[in-house]
Design an enzyme around this catalytic site. Structure first.
Site, PDB file in Angstrom:
ATOM      1  N   CYS A  58       0.842  -1.207   0.000  1.00  0.00           N
ATOM      2  CA  CYS A  58       0.000   0.000   0.000  1.00  0.00           C
ATOM      3  C   CYS A  58       0.876   1.255   0.000  1.00  0.00           C
ATOM      4  O   CYS A  58       1.510   1.578   1.014  1.00  0.00           O
ATOM      5  CB  CYS A  58      -0.916  -0.026   1.227  1.00  0.00           C
ATOM      6  SG  CYS A  58      -1.807   1.511   1.516  1.00  0.00           S
TER       7      CYS A  58
ATOM      8  N   CYS B 149      -0.022   3.966   2.543  1.00  0.00           N
ATOM      9  CA  CYS B 149       0.381   3.561   3.895  1.00  0.00           C
ATOM     10  C   CYS B 149       1.811   3.984   4.186  1.00  0.00           C
ATOM     11  O   CYS B 149       2.150   4.344   5.318  1.00  0.00           O
ATOM     12  CB  CYS B 149       0.254   2.047   4.060  1.00  0.00           C
ATOM     13  SG  CYS B 149      -1.420   1.397   3.873  1.00  0.00           S
TER      14      CYS B 149
END
Length: 332
Positions: free
Chosen positions: A86, A89
């Site tokens: 991700c 993230c």
């Protein structure tokens, strides 16, 4: 993914289940007890303090009750749901870690890898990551989703701390900056706990001899003492893969996969053969497609095998990055 700002009004509503008087009484009692034990001196206070590293923790499903729910009775716990693939993230998580350390014990950050903790992801109803929640005195509160500005996160954490103190009497953790000990000089690392070189050499020798079971055990012996050993992780994944395909009938496996495109076990076996044969993209694509058409435990089994094959190839390989992105689209 667009940020979804969450109102903190829900925190106050949930906190109202406890009377304000009870919360304040609890806070005063905790402070009084701390003063009696510490005598008000800085040296005494440090005796029960935690190091800064204890403010940011990795949490899994097995330890969630101990590491989050119980801890939330002492300090608000912020949950960061993330994954290695991700990209947002990678922007948000370091910011959350820095702000948590700056808060100096008034909050704790618990990081949860969604790939390894699917059950928690489902229980929290997470549809996309990064997703940030909080747990205060056992109460679960949504905070925000996606990457949001630093100032907004600061304000959210400040409100969270205020609610924890005023409504639940949470006084946070004492932090001892000196508890970490001196940093090791550049280039120096702690001595290994075991004879890793000898074990790794034994594992390679077993692989060369076709003793895949012996190689697996040798790598596991290393990881038992040093779970972060990258060479052992990679070697274990390779040895287990070679052990699985050792006695396969390639023609029968491929015929079964072609005849049963939605059968997870048939596709998993074919993906193993694909990878051993050097058809990396085919192996990854086959399992991503199977994740798309399965659910429940079958889907989890396919997803976990795909993650194992990622370990064989290595996280830095662009084919792994591409497959992680494809898997994310299917899952979220």
């Amino acid at each position: 993914m667009q940020p979804r700002n969450m109102s903190m009004s829900g925190v106050v509503d949930l906190a109202a289940v406890k009377a304000a008087g009870e919360a304040k009484a609890k806070a005063e009692q905790a402070r009084a007890e701390s003063a009696r034990q510490g005598g008000g001196g800085a040296g005494s206070a440090a005796a029960g303090a935690v190091p800064p590293s204890a403010l940011v923790i990795d949490v899994d499903e097995a330890g969630f009750e101990r590491d989050v729910l119980q801890l939330s009775n002492e300090v608000p716990v912020v949950l960061d749901f993330w994954a290695e693939w991700c990209e947002p993230c990678k922007q948000l998580s370091p910011l959350l870690e820095r702000l948590t350390v700056e808060a100096n014990g008034r909050v704790v950050l618990a990081k949860i890898d969604v790939d390894a903790n699917q059950l928690l992801m489902q229980q929290f109803g997470i549809q996309g990551i990064p997703a940030v929640f909080a747990v205060v005195a056992g109460q679960v509160l949504p905070l925000f989703q996606g990457v949001v500005p630093e100032q907004q996160i600061r304000e959210t954490l400040a409100q969270l701390v205020q609610v924890g103190e005023e409504r639940f009497g949470l006084i946070g953790l004492q932090v001892d900056p000196g508890a970490e000990g001196p940093a090791a000089p550049a280039g120096e690392t702690e001595a290994p706990a075991g004879p890793y070189d000898a074990l790794l050499e034994a594992a390679v020798a077993a692989l060369d001899a076709g003793d895949f079971g012996g190689a697996v055990q040798a790598y596991k012996n290393v990881l038992a003492d040093d779970p972060a050993n990258i060479e052992a992780k990679l070697g274990l994944a390779q040895a287990e893969l070679l052990g699985r395909v050792q006695h396969m009938n390639p023609q029968a496996v491929r015929e079964a996969a072609a005849a049963n495109p939605s059968d997870p076990q048939a596709q998993i076996a074919a993906a193993d053969l694909d990878l051993v044969g050097g058809h990396v993209e085919d192996a990854f694509g086959r399992l991503v497609d199977t994740v798309r058409v399965t659910s429940g435990e079958e889907r989890d089994a396919v997803r976990m095998r795909l993650l194992e094959l990622f370990e064989v190839i290595g996280a830095d390989d662009p084919r792994v990055s591409a497959a992680r992105t494809a898997l994310a689209r299917v899952l979220f």
